[in-house]
Design an enzyme around this catalytic site. Structure first.
Site, mmCIF file in Angstrom:
data_model
loop_
_atom_site.group_PDB
_atom_site.id
_atom_site.type_symbol
_atom_site.label_atom_id
_atom_site.label_comp_id
_atom_site.label_asym_id
_atom_site.label_seq_id
_atom_site.Cartn_x
_atom_site.Cartn_y
_atom_site.Cartn_z
ATOM 1 N N ASP A 8 37.264 -43.436 -8.392
ATOM 2 C CA ASP A 8 38.121 -44.285 -7.557
ATOM 3 C C ASP A 8 37.546 -44.573 -6.174
ATOM 4 O O ASP A 8 38.259 -45.034 -5.271
ATOM 5 C CB ASP A 8 39.521 -43.675 -7.442
ATOM 6 C CG ASP A 8 40.296 -43.896 -8.734
ATOM 7 O OD1 ASP A 8 40.107 -44.956 -9.358
ATOM 8 O OD2 ASP A 8 41.077 -43.015 -9.123
ATOM 9 N N ASP A 39 41.789 -48.652 -15.163
ATOM 10 C CA ASP A 39 41.906 -48.795 -13.711
ATOM 11 C C ASP A 39 40.546 -49.063 -13.056
ATOM 12 O O ASP A 39 40.465 -49.626 -11.960
ATOM 13 C CB ASP A 39 42.477 -47.518 -13.066
ATOM 14 C CG ASP A 39 43.503 -46.797 -13.925
ATOM 15 O OD1 ASP A 39 43.426 -46.910 -15.153
ATOM 16 O OD2 ASP A 39 44.353 -46.102 -13.361
ATOM 17 N N GLY A 83 40.661 -44.420 -28.322
ATOM 18 C CA GLY A 83 41.492 -44.686 -27.151
ATOM 19 C C GLY A 83 42.577 -43.625 -27.029
ATOM 20 O O GLY A 83 42.994 -43.044 -28.035
ATOM 21 N N THR A 132 45.966 -42.268 -24.100
ATOM 22 C CA THR A 132 46.619 -42.539 -22.821
ATOM 23 C C THR A 132 46.457 -41.370 -21.879
ATOM 24 O O THR A 132 46.055 -40.271 -22.272
ATOM 25 C CB THR A 132 48.115 -42.877 -23.021
ATOM 26 O OG1 THR A 132 48.564 -43.562 -21.843
ATOM 27 C CG2 THR A 132 48.966 -41.638 -23.261
ATOM 28 N N ARG A 145 51.062 -50.544 -16.050
ATOM 29 C CA ARG A 145 50.098 -50.722 -14.963
ATOM 30 C C ARG A 145 48.686 -50.911 -15.497
ATOM 31 O O ARG A 145 47.884 -51.617 -14.891
ATOM 32 C CB ARG A 145 50.184 -49.570 -13.958
ATOM 33 C CG ARG A 145 49.439 -49.870 -12.676
ATOM 34 C CD ARG A 145 49.905 -49.084 -11.463
ATOM 35 N NE ARG A 145 49.651 -47.668 -11.528
ATOM 36 C CZ ARG A 145 50.566 -46.731 -11.706
ATOM 37 N NH1 ARG A 145 51.835 -47.080 -11.879
ATOM 38 N NH2 ARG A 145 50.250 -45.452 -11.734
ATOM 39 N N TRP A 164 46.228 -53.781 -14.436
ATOM 40 C CA TRP A 164 44.861 -53.616 -13.903
ATOM 41 C C TRP A 164 43.916 -54.604 -14.605
ATOM 42 O O TRP A 164 43.012 -55.155 -13.969
ATOM 43 C CB TRP A 164 44.338 -52.192 -14.101
ATOM 44 C CG TRP A 164 44.947 -51.100 -13.248
ATOM 45 C CD1 TRP A 164 45.360 -49.865 -13.679
ATOM 46 C CD2 TRP A 164 45.170 -51.097 -11.821
ATOM 47 N NE1 TRP A 164 45.837 -49.110 -12.614
ATOM 48 C CE2 TRP A 164 45.723 -49.840 -11.461
ATOM 49 C CE3 TRP A 164 44.960 -52.043 -10.818
ATOM 50 C CZ2 TRP A 164 46.071 -49.506 -10.154
ATOM 51 C CZ3 TRP A 164 45.311 -51.710 -9.502
ATOM 52 C CH2 TRP A 164 45.856 -50.457 -9.187
#
Ligand code: GLY
Length: 374
Positions: free
Chosen positions: A99, A159, A217, A219, A231, A235
């Protein structure tokens, strides 16, 4: 009639921007050179150091407030914050994650874009290097969390699309194509793997650490591995056109089609009042909380795509259903966000990125010529 409607919308944008700037000015007195926490508790942010993935949103709001008002107090504090981001980089303090883009694009890159101060370039490049150091050649992606190469954390997350602009800025500054190559490879891996056949998205996607092949995949903050975290979809709605602009490649016909499908999935899974639940698996009749921040991010995506009418509608929904304008002493710009439902974190609360993207959307509407800090 149409002109009057546009005038009313512009008045609303101005009123909300004025209100947000007022909240910010009041919050500044409480937080000083510290930072608000990622999310609020009972509507109030905690006073924190520069130690989370969200601190850039605070500084980004200060920069927008300065652009909007020209008041020096916003610029002064934003520049003070920049020193804190420089120190954080020198100390490598809580930077073992991807981030870094969220943190440095809205603080130091924003400062560079606003002031053109040459010294900031080296800070930006060093921050980009930290992000690039998380690139996994085997798989061709930037690892989101954990120690780089950790087999249990061999994954990317959606994200991350908002972290790539930092690499493009480093490329612009240095001319070193390596930054662009990493950004493009990572983007390609996100889009190929994280978008499902029905155009919903996984939050995270694992690769086989031995071969680098896409694996599965899963979560992290959504309802389940097979549901669509609101969200996360947002993104993508903002991250895809940002990448098209920054890579200077635009969308191919196929990419544009994919983008439209991703947007349509979001739109088709909104409840009748158009405010998303925190996961798109929930719809009308559910008593689950909403995530206003997802709508604020999606509104910025619409603006990045020059779909200002749809963006204006989204902002109007945020204004009607989430604006903190009716609160006695609000610290957040918008209410009703969800940080991490499963962890009980920031549920039905303001959060810093919801506030930031609401302000970004308002300021983009206010000044359509403005190029955001990404
Ligand atoms: N990037 C973390 C989140 O959206 O909660």
């Amino acid at each position: 009639m149409e002109d009057r409607k546009e005038l009313a919308d512009r008045e609303l944008v101005q009123m909300e921007l004025n209100r947000c700037v007022g909240i910010l000015e009041k919050n500044m007195k409480r937080f000083g050179t510290d930072f608000p926490s990622a999310c609020a508790t009972n509507g109030k942010y905690r006073i924190k150091k520069n130690d989370d993935w969200t601190n850039g949103f605070w500084t980004g709001m200060l920069w927008i407030a300065w652009l909007y008002t020209g008041k020096d107090l916003f610029r002064s504090l934003a520049l003070e914050n920049v020193k804190s981001f420089q120190k954080r980089l020198e100390d490598h303090f809580v930077l073992d994650h991807h981030d870094i883009g969220f943190l440095y694009s809205l603080s130091v890159v924003a400062a560079w874009k606003v002031t053109r101060e040459e010294d900031l370039k080296s800070v930006i490049v060093r921050a980009a290097d930290v992000l690039a150091s998380r690139y996994q050649k085997k798989g061709g992606f930037i690892q989101a969390w954990g120690k780089t190469g950790d087999e249990k954390e061999y994954r990317l997350i959606i994200d991350s699309l908002l972290n790539l602009p930092l690499l493009y800025t480093a490329y612009e500054i240095t001319g070193n194509k390596g930054y662009q190559d990493i950004a493009e490879s990572h983007y390609d891996k996100v889009i190929r793997n994280i978008v499902r056949e029905d155009y919903s998205t996984y939050h995270t996607f694992y690769f086989d650490p031995a071969t680098g092949q896409p694996d599965h995949g899963a979560t992290h903050q959504g309802f389940s591995d097979s549901s669509c975290w609101a969200r996360g979809q947002a993104w993508a709605i903002l991250g895809m056109p940002l990448h098209a602009r920054l890579s200077k490649k635009g969308f191919t016909v196929e990419e544009k089609e994919l983008y439209d499908h991703v947007c349509a999935y979001f739109e088709d899974h909104l409840p009748s009042d158009k405010m998303p639940y925190w996961d798109l698996i929930f719809t009308d009749g559910s008593d689950q909380p909403r995530d206003s921040s997802a709508l604020a991010i999606a509104a910025c995506g619409m603006l990045e795509m020059n779909r200002s009418q749809r963006a204006g509608e989204m902002v109007a929904v945020l204004n009607a259903l989430a604006s903190s304008k009716g609160e006695a002493d609000p610290e957040g710009m918008i209410l009703h966000g969800v940080y991490a439902y499963g962890e009980g974190k920031g549920v039905d609360e303001p959060n810093l990125w919801g506030d930031y993207f609401y302000m970004e959307a308002l300021y983009r509407l206010w000044d359509p010529q403005w190029t955001p800090f990404w």
